[in-house]
Scaffold this motif. Sequence first.
Motif, PDB file in Angstrom:
ATOM      1  N   PRO A   9       0.819  -1.215   0.000  1.00 42.06           N
ATOM      2  CA  PRO A   9       0.000   0.000   0.000  1.00 42.06           C
ATOM      3  C   PRO A   9       0.855   1.268   0.000  1.00 42.06           C
ATOM      4  O   PRO A   9       1.939   1.307   0.578  1.00 42.06           O
ATOM      5  CB  PRO A   9      -0.797  -0.107   1.308  1.00 42.06           C
ATOM      6  CG  PRO A   9      -0.835  -1.570   1.608  1.00 42.06           C
ATOM      7  CD  PRO A   9       0.477  -2.107   1.109  1.00 42.06           C
ATOM      8  N   ASN A  10       0.340   2.289  -0.696  1.00 45.83           N
ATOM      9  CA  ASN A  10       0.944   3.621  -0.769  1.00 45.83           C
ATOM     10  C   ASN A  10       2.288   3.672  -1.493  1.00 45.83           C
ATOM     11  O   ASN A  10       3.000   4.665  -1.381  1.00 45.83           O
ATOM     12  CB  ASN A  10       1.095   4.234   0.636  1.00 45.83           C
ATOM     13  CG  ASN A  10      -0.231   4.425   1.311  1.00 45.83           C
ATOM     14  OD1 ASN A  10      -1.171   4.949   0.716  1.00 45.83           O
ATOM     15  ND2 ASN A  10      -0.330   3.977   2.548  1.00 45.83           N
ATOM     16  N   TYR A  46      -8.364  -0.325  -6.429  1.00 50.43           N
ATOM     17  CA  TYR A  46      -7.282  -0.649  -5.503  1.00 50.43           C
ATOM     18  C   TYR A  46      -5.952   0.014  -5.837  1.00 50.43           C
ATOM     19  O   TYR A  46      -5.001  -0.088  -5.062  1.00 50.43           O
ATOM     20  CB  TYR A  46      -7.095  -2.165  -5.437  1.00 50.43           C
ATOM     21  CG  TYR A  46      -8.410  -2.863  -5.203  1.00 50.43           C
ATOM     22  CD1 TYR A  46      -9.086  -2.713  -3.990  1.00 50.43           C
ATOM     23  CD2 TYR A  46      -8.998  -3.623  -6.199  1.00 50.43           C
ATOM     24  CE1 TYR A  46     -10.322  -3.311  -3.783  1.00 50.43           C
ATOM     25  CE2 TYR A  46     -10.232  -4.240  -5.998  1.00 50.43           C
ATOM     26  CZ  TYR A  46     -10.882  -4.070  -4.787  1.00 50.43           C
ATOM     27  OH  TYR A  46     -12.107  -4.671  -4.588  1.00 50.43           O
ATOM     28  N   ALA A  47      -5.885   0.682  -6.998  1.00 49.27           N
ATOM     29  CA  ALA A  47      -4.645   1.344  -7.406  1.00 49.27           C
ATOM     30  C   ALA A  47      -4.969   2.611  -8.178  1.00 49.27           C
ATOM     31  O   ALA A  47      -5.871   2.611  -9.020  1.00 49.27           O
ATOM     32  CB  ALA A  47      -3.792   0.409  -8.265  1.00 49.27           C
ATOM     33  N   ASP A  48      -4.240   3.671  -7.882  1.00 46.99           N
ATOM     34  CA  ASP A  48      -4.353   4.911  -8.648  1.00 46.99           C
ATOM     35  C   ASP A  48      -3.445   4.786  -9.862  1.00 46.99           C
ATOM     36  O   ASP A  48      -2.298   4.339  -9.745  1.00 46.99           O
ATOM     37  CB  ASP A  48      -3.901   6.099  -7.798  1.00 46.99           C
ATOM     38  CG  ASP A  48      -4.811   6.344  -6.607  1.00 46.99           C
ATOM     39  OD1 ASP A  48      -6.042   6.201  -6.760  1.00 46.99           O
ATOM     40  OD2 ASP A  48      -4.287   6.672  -5.528  1.00 46.99           O
ATOM     41  N   ARG A  64      -0.046   3.638  -8.182  1.00 43.61           N
ATOM     42  CA  ARG A  64       0.232   3.700  -6.754  1.00 43.61           C
ATOM     43  C   ARG A  64      -0.834   2.837  -6.092  1.00 43.61           C
ATOM     44  O   ARG A  64      -2.036   3.068  -6.273  1.00 43.61           O
ATOM     45  CB  ARG A  64       0.138   5.122  -6.222  1.00 43.61           C
ATOM     46  CG  ARG A  64       0.336   5.218  -4.696  1.00 43.61           C
ATOM     47  CD  ARG A  64       0.239   6.644  -4.167  1.00 43.61           C
ATOM     48  NE  ARG A  64      -1.037   7.230  -4.560  1.00 43.61           N
ATOM     49  CZ  ARG A  64      -1.201   8.519  -4.874  1.00 43.61           C
ATOM     50  NH1 ARG A  64      -0.190   9.357  -4.838  1.00 43.61           N
ATOM     51  NH2 ARG A  64      -2.393   8.976  -5.205  1.00 43.61           N
ATOM     52  N   LYS A  66      -3.339   1.792  -3.470  1.00 49.26           N
ATOM     53  CA  LYS A  66      -4.057   2.632  -2.515  1.00 49.26           C
ATOM     54  C   LYS A  66      -3.714   2.240  -1.077  1.00 49.26           C
ATOM     55  O   LYS A  66      -3.070   1.219  -0.839  1.00 49.26           O
ATOM     56  CB  LYS A  66      -5.564   2.540  -2.767  1.00 49.26           C
ATOM     57  CG  LYS A  66      -5.936   3.185  -4.098  1.00 49.26           C
ATOM     58  CD  LYS A  66      -7.420   3.302  -4.279  1.00 49.26           C
ATOM     59  CE  LYS A  66      -7.696   4.007  -5.602  1.00 49.26           C
ATOM     60  NZ  LYS A  66      -9.106   4.292  -5.801  1.00 49.26           N
ATOM     61  N   ASP A  67      -4.180   3.051  -0.140  1.00 54.08           N
ATOM     62  CA  ASP A  67      -3.868   2.790   1.262  1.00 54.08           C
ATOM     63  C   ASP A  67      -4.645   1.575   1.782  1.00 54.08           C
ATOM     64  O   ASP A  67      -5.528   1.052   1.116  1.00 54.08           O
ATOM     65  CB  ASP A  67      -4.139   4.018   2.126  1.00 54.08           C
ATOM     66  CG  ASP A  67      -5.603   4.434   2.152  1.00 54.08           C
ATOM     67  OD1 ASP A  67      -6.498   3.611   1.880  1.00 54.08           O
ATOM     68  OD2 ASP A  67      -5.853   5.618   2.445  1.00 54.08           O
ATOM     69  N   ALA A  70      -8.540   1.399   1.699  1.00 48.85           N
ATOM     70  CA  ALA A  70      -9.145   1.103   0.392  1.00 48.85           C
ATOM     71  C   ALA A  70      -9.014  -0.373   0.039  1.00 48.85           C
ATOM     72  O   ALA A  70      -9.751  -0.877  -0.809  1.00 48.85           O
ATOM     73  CB  ALA A  70      -8.498   1.959  -0.694  1.00 48.85           C
ATOM     74  N   GLN A 167      -4.914   9.828 -12.543  1.00 51.82           N
ATOM     75  CA  GLN A 167      -4.507  10.845 -11.579  1.00 51.82           C
ATOM     76  C   GLN A 167      -3.925  12.034 -12.353  1.00 51.82           C
ATOM     77  O   GLN A 167      -2.767  12.425 -12.189  1.00 51.82           O
ATOM     78  CB  GLN A 167      -3.505  10.260 -10.578  1.00 51.82           C
ATOM     79  CG  GLN A 167      -4.020   9.066  -9.822  1.00 51.82           C
ATOM     80  CD  GLN A 167      -5.310   9.388  -9.095  1.00 51.82           C
ATOM     81  OE1 GLN A 167      -5.384  10.320  -8.317  1.00 51.82           O
ATOM     82  NE2 GLN A 167      -6.352   8.611  -9.372  1.00 51.82           N
TER      83      GLN A 167
END
Length: 181
Positions: A9-10, A46-48, A64, A66-67, A70, A167
Motif C-alpha cells: 500500500p501507498n 485498488y490502485a491509482d 500507486r 491505494k492505502d 481502500a 490521476q
Amino acid sequence: MRQKSLLEPNKFYHIYTRGNNKETLFKEQGNYNFFLQLYKKHVMAYADTFAYCLLPNHVHFLVRVKDEEALKPYWISEDEAKLVSIERQLGHLLNAYAKSINHRYNRIGRLFQHRFGRKEVTSDAYFTRLVFYIHFNPQHHGLINDFKSWPHSAYHSTLSEGRTALQREEVLEWFGGKGKV
C-alpha cells in the motif's frame, strides 16, 4: 521459480507484461478498449493510475497501490479486515482478458508470457523518467513517428479536459502544468 515481492500500500510501481513469445495481445481496435474496461473493473478500485500504454504485444502501467483502508473490503470481524491482494486483482485482469481472447479468436494456451512484472518506483527522478518512458514506448518500438499520436496511452487523457480515472492533476502538477507536458 523466484517469489516476487508483494505490492505494498501507498507505494508506486511500474507494472508490465507482454504476450507469450511476444505474441500480439490486441488483434483489433476493440481489444484495447476491452482490456481497459477489465482494468477498470479489476484494478482501479485498488490502485491509482498515473500513466499507461497498451502496445500490440505488451502493456505498461504506472500505479500507486491505494492505502490499507481502500484495500479492506472483506471484514472478518468487527476488528479485523482482510486486505485485497492487488496481485490477485491483476491476475484476474489478465486471466479475464486471456479467456476472452482465446474464446473470440478460437485459440488455446497462454496469452501472456508471465503474470506481470513489477518494479517499485523509489525516487522522484524514476517517476519522471517512467511517465515519459511509458508514453514514448510506441515511438521507441517504431510503431509511430510521434508518441503523441498513439491512441492507446494515457497521454491524451492527461492533457484532455474530459472525465478520466487517471490521476491527471497529480501528473500535470508534477510536470509544472499542462503547458509543460
